[in-house]
Design an enzyme around this catalytic site. Structure first.
Site, PDB file in Angstrom:
ATOM      1  N   GLU A   1       0.812  -1.225   0.000  1.00  0.00           N
ATOM      2  CA  GLU A   1       0.000   0.000   0.000  1.00  0.00           C
ATOM      3  C   GLU A   1       0.840   1.267   0.000  1.00  0.00           C
ATOM      4  OE1 GLU A   1      -0.919  -2.711   1.545  1.00  0.00           O
ATOM      5  OE2 GLU A   1      -2.983  -3.047   0.909  1.00  0.00           O
TER       6      GLU A   1
ATOM      7  N   HIS B   1     -10.937  -4.787  10.563  1.00  0.00           N
ATOM      8  CA  HIS B   1     -11.610  -4.532   9.285  1.00  0.00           C
ATOM      9  C   HIS B   1     -12.875  -3.699   9.434  1.00  0.00           C
ATOM     10  CE1 HIS B   1      -8.928  -7.758   8.043  1.00  0.00           C
ATOM     11  NE2 HIS B   1      -9.219  -7.500   6.777  1.00  0.00           N
TER      12      HIS B   1
END
Ligand SMILES: Cc1ncc(C[n+]2csc(CCOP(=O)(O)OP(=O)(O)O)c2C)c(N)n1
Ligand SMILES: [Mg+2]
Lengths: 327, 373
Positions: free
Chosen positions: A60, A129
């Site tokens: 990322e 998450h």
């Protein structure tokens, strides 16, 4: 007008913009051959080829920074984070590079980039998450932060984000991709960044909200009709810059406000909205502003506990009654 | 044959080449000067001397409070910036870390603009918004000046991506220090550049220390260039970073690979900084000895290249003196220029946050500051 899902609206926005401007490319995990982890980029690899729809390694920080460098060199990258949870690995490139480059270079290098992906809780995905990233990014001058609630806004705002010459953080929602569907104009349109929209007019209380909570607020407003409480739902749509004029105008009309969002209460968007209200509309208030948030804990996995943590329409309705002294 | 010898072991203090001696095993004919003309060689030397005198001036004015914040000087490493930037074309790109004054000058920024930036003045290359660590000049494709260790390597990869995207034949030259080989951004960048064949030249300036940490204490490889071996398609090599021609030859070859084959290169230039990590630090500190610093100083890149040119009859003592005088004048003038330059006006504060103007809600939150109304 066609009824589209939130997902289809985003996909249309990406395709139309990429057809319009060949300096736009998308990079992210699974955006190409897999058609997107949530299928937002479906069909784009086939149409535009691998240099414009680039499957990235799970890196990322690296591919977010690649986007920033490409934007400085004149392209218009769209960086997809599979979810915003993983963008924490890249936050240095978003905050220290993208947001600061224009000023740090004395106005020479603006960074036309969109960082996008789903944020917020979905269904029982547990702590790592399930979180709302808006406050982390809206804290930073130099970024624009968008979190649309409808398919129409998602499309119009994503198009604006792609055309914007500054870095934009664009927060979607796993839950809304399929569940939210509404009428989207067939003709070309863009939705301006930084403009809130009244999603339901009302005269008694203003509920200031964005993203998923707009739908909870609308549900609460419908329920409160039976109690003769007329709720105005103001969808911020963009949380930075924030449409303080729209907030103040609505509060001056209703004299009461509830600020609702999904994430944690400390230093969140709502905390800022409350400050803007007390600074600019203090004399119009008939009651202290109430806030609706997720509970201040990491998201638990167990279904019953997740439900307890997550704010819903009942919470919004209760807060509305509270500011009306009707509870 | 390559100036850069992939098999040569990392120099230690004891095997550092003596001043003026050609880099051992470089395979380069010391008298051939890479085919450069006398004028081109003198220009390389001049560039290094200008960088050196500029940094000395910066140190001097820092001591009297003209420059604020962190100020990382480049003295000792001039062969790397001069040798690597000189073979670039105008349409190539340069990205670097915070030790960036010399690269900016080598790329063609005026010492005046760099010094004014150090002074935080409106005529600085970043209009006083960047300071020592953030030199930018878009007209020179000089993309900073970045203060977060390793974070600019992905940016360079993005520039490389853009070059390929547009089908160009430019390269992006990216400088960084030895501490970067241990950070994730380094590997993420190498991996993407190698996998997608992006014309990026990763130029590691191994001055042996990251602040006070000897690279050998924290890197689990003996040879930093070996960190590049994990990536197919990336050419990794090391070079004597105290030898301007060796650096130049290695970078010229990397440029050719980048332009023709679109492949990235990783070059470890072994060099040394004479000063402390920043102006806040002492010259040797507790982490290195006076002897070590002296040893490297005796292999000074400017001195040795000067001798090399004189030995070959390409430079006279008088010419050298004239260049040095000129460099000192340029440095003096840059400080005088910076002193004369105005401070940025307070309106500029809101000018560069967003390119389409400063949002009204943000301005209203600052309204309590009466002096800004
Ligand atoms: C991510 C990050 N961590 C720590 C620092 C503080 N810091 C600034 S420079 C530096 C040492 C870097 O050394 P090196 O990469 O070898 O470059 P050099 O200073 O030798 O040119 C450190 C630790 C930083 N700027 N960024
Ligand atoms: Mg170092």
């Amino acid at each position: 007008m066609a009824v589209l899902t939130y997902r289809e609206a985003l996909n249309d926005a990406l395709r139309e913009e990429m057809e319009r401007d060949d300096s736009i490319f998308i990079i992210g995990e699974e955006v190409g051959e897999y058609d997107g982890a949530y299928k937002v980029t479906k069909g784009l690899l086939e149409q535009f080829g691998e240099w414009r729809v680039r499957d990235a390694p799970i890196a990322e920080l690296g591919f977010a920074g690649l986007g920033v460098g490409a934007a400085m060199a004149g392209l218009r990258p769209i960086v997809e984070f599979m979810t915003w949870n993983f963008a924490l690995l890249a936050i240095d490139e978003v905050v220290n590079a993208a947001a600061k480059m224009f000023q740090m270079s004395g106005g020479q290098y603006n960074v036309p980039i969109v960082f996008r992906g789903p944020g917020g809780a979905a269904l029982q995905l547990a702590a790592q998450h399930s979180q709302s990233p808006e406050p982390w990014y809206s804290y930073v001058p130099g970024l624009k932060v968008i979190a649309p609630a409808t398919a129409k806004d998602a499309k119009g705002l994503l198009k604006s984000a792609v055309r914007d010459n500054d870095p934009v953080v664009f927060i979607e929602s796993e839950i809304m991709y399929n569940l939210v569907r509404d009428e989207v104009p067939e003709e070309e349109y863009v939705t301006p960044i930084g403009k809130a929209e009244v999603k339901r007019e009302g005269s008694d209380v203003t509920v200031v909200c964005h993203s998923k909570m707009v739908h909870q607020a609308l549900a609460a407003a419908r329920a409160l009709e039976k109690e003769d409480i007329d709720v105005e739902v103001l969808d911020l749509r963009t949380v930075r810059p924030l449409d303080v004029d729209a907030v103040v105008a609505s509060v001056k009309k209703t004299n009461r406000a509830v600020v609702a969002e999904e994430g944690w209460p400390m230093c969140n968007v709502g905390a800022q909205v409350v400050d803007d209200i007390q600074r600019e509309a203090f004399d119009s208030l008939d009651a202290p502003v109430a806030r609706v948030n997720g509970l201040d804990v990491p998201m638990p996995y167990a279904k019953n506990l997740e439900k307890l943590v997550t704010p819903n329409a009942d919470h919004v309705a209760a807060a509305v009654r509270h500011v009306c002294y009707a509870d | 044959m390559s100036a850069a010898n992939a098999d040569r072991s990392t120099a230690t203090v004891s095997d550092a080449p003596a001043a003026g001696a050609p880099a051992e095993g470089s395979g380069r004919d010391p008298d051939a000067f890479l085919g450069l003309s006398k004028e081109e060689c003198v220009e390389l030397l001049r560039e290094m001397i200008i960088e050196r005198r500029f940094e000395e001036k910066a140190a001097e004015v820092y001591q009297v409070g003209k420059i604020g914040g962190f100020c990382h000087l480049y003295i000792g490493q001039e062969a790397v910036s001069a040798g690597s930037i000189s073979p670039l074309r105008d349409d190539d790109y340069v990205v670097t870390a915070y030790r960036d004054h010399a690269q900016a000058i080598a790329r063609g920024m005026t010492p005046n603009a760099v010094m004014a930036e150090l002074y935080g003045r409106a005529d600085g290359c970043s209009k006083g918004f960047g300071g020592s660590m953030h030199m930018f000049d878009k007209t020179l494709n000089f993309m900073g000046g970045h203060g977060i260790v390793g974070s600019h390597l992905p940016l360079a990869v993005g520039v490389g991506y853009t070059i390929r995207y547009r089908g160009g034949d430019q390269v992006c030259l990216c400088f960084f220090g030895d501490s970067v080989v241990n950070i994730g951004a380094f590997h993420e960048s190498m991996n993407m550049a190698a996998r997608w064949k992006l014309p990026v030249i990763f130029l590691l300036e191994n001055n042996r220390y990251g602040m006070g940490t000897d690279f050998r204490r924290v890197a689990a490889v003996k040879e930093l260039k070996d960190r590049g071996r994990a990536y197919d398609g990336l050419t990794s090599l090391d070079v004597d970073g105290m030898d301007v021609l060796a650096v130049r030859q290695a970078v010229e070859e990397a440029i050719e690979r980048g332009r023709n084959e679109k492949t990235p290169s990783f070059i470890e230039a072994r060099c040394f900084r004479y000063m402390g990590h920043s102006m806040a630090d002492p010259m040797h500190g507790t982490y290195r000895t006076r002897e070590e610093v002296e040893k490297w100083r005796s292999d000074d890149p400017i001195l040795s290249f000067t001798r090399q040119l004189m030995d070959a009859g390409r430079l006279t003592e008088e010419e050298y003196q004239a260049i040095d005088r000129e460099a000192k004048e340029i440095a003096e003038e840059s400080a005088a220029f910076a002193d004369r330059s105005p401070f940025p006006d307070s309106d500029a504060l809101y000018r560069y946050v967003y390119s389409d103007g400063y949002p009204d809600d943000m301005r209203r939150r600052d309204a309590w500051r009466k002096e800004l109304r």
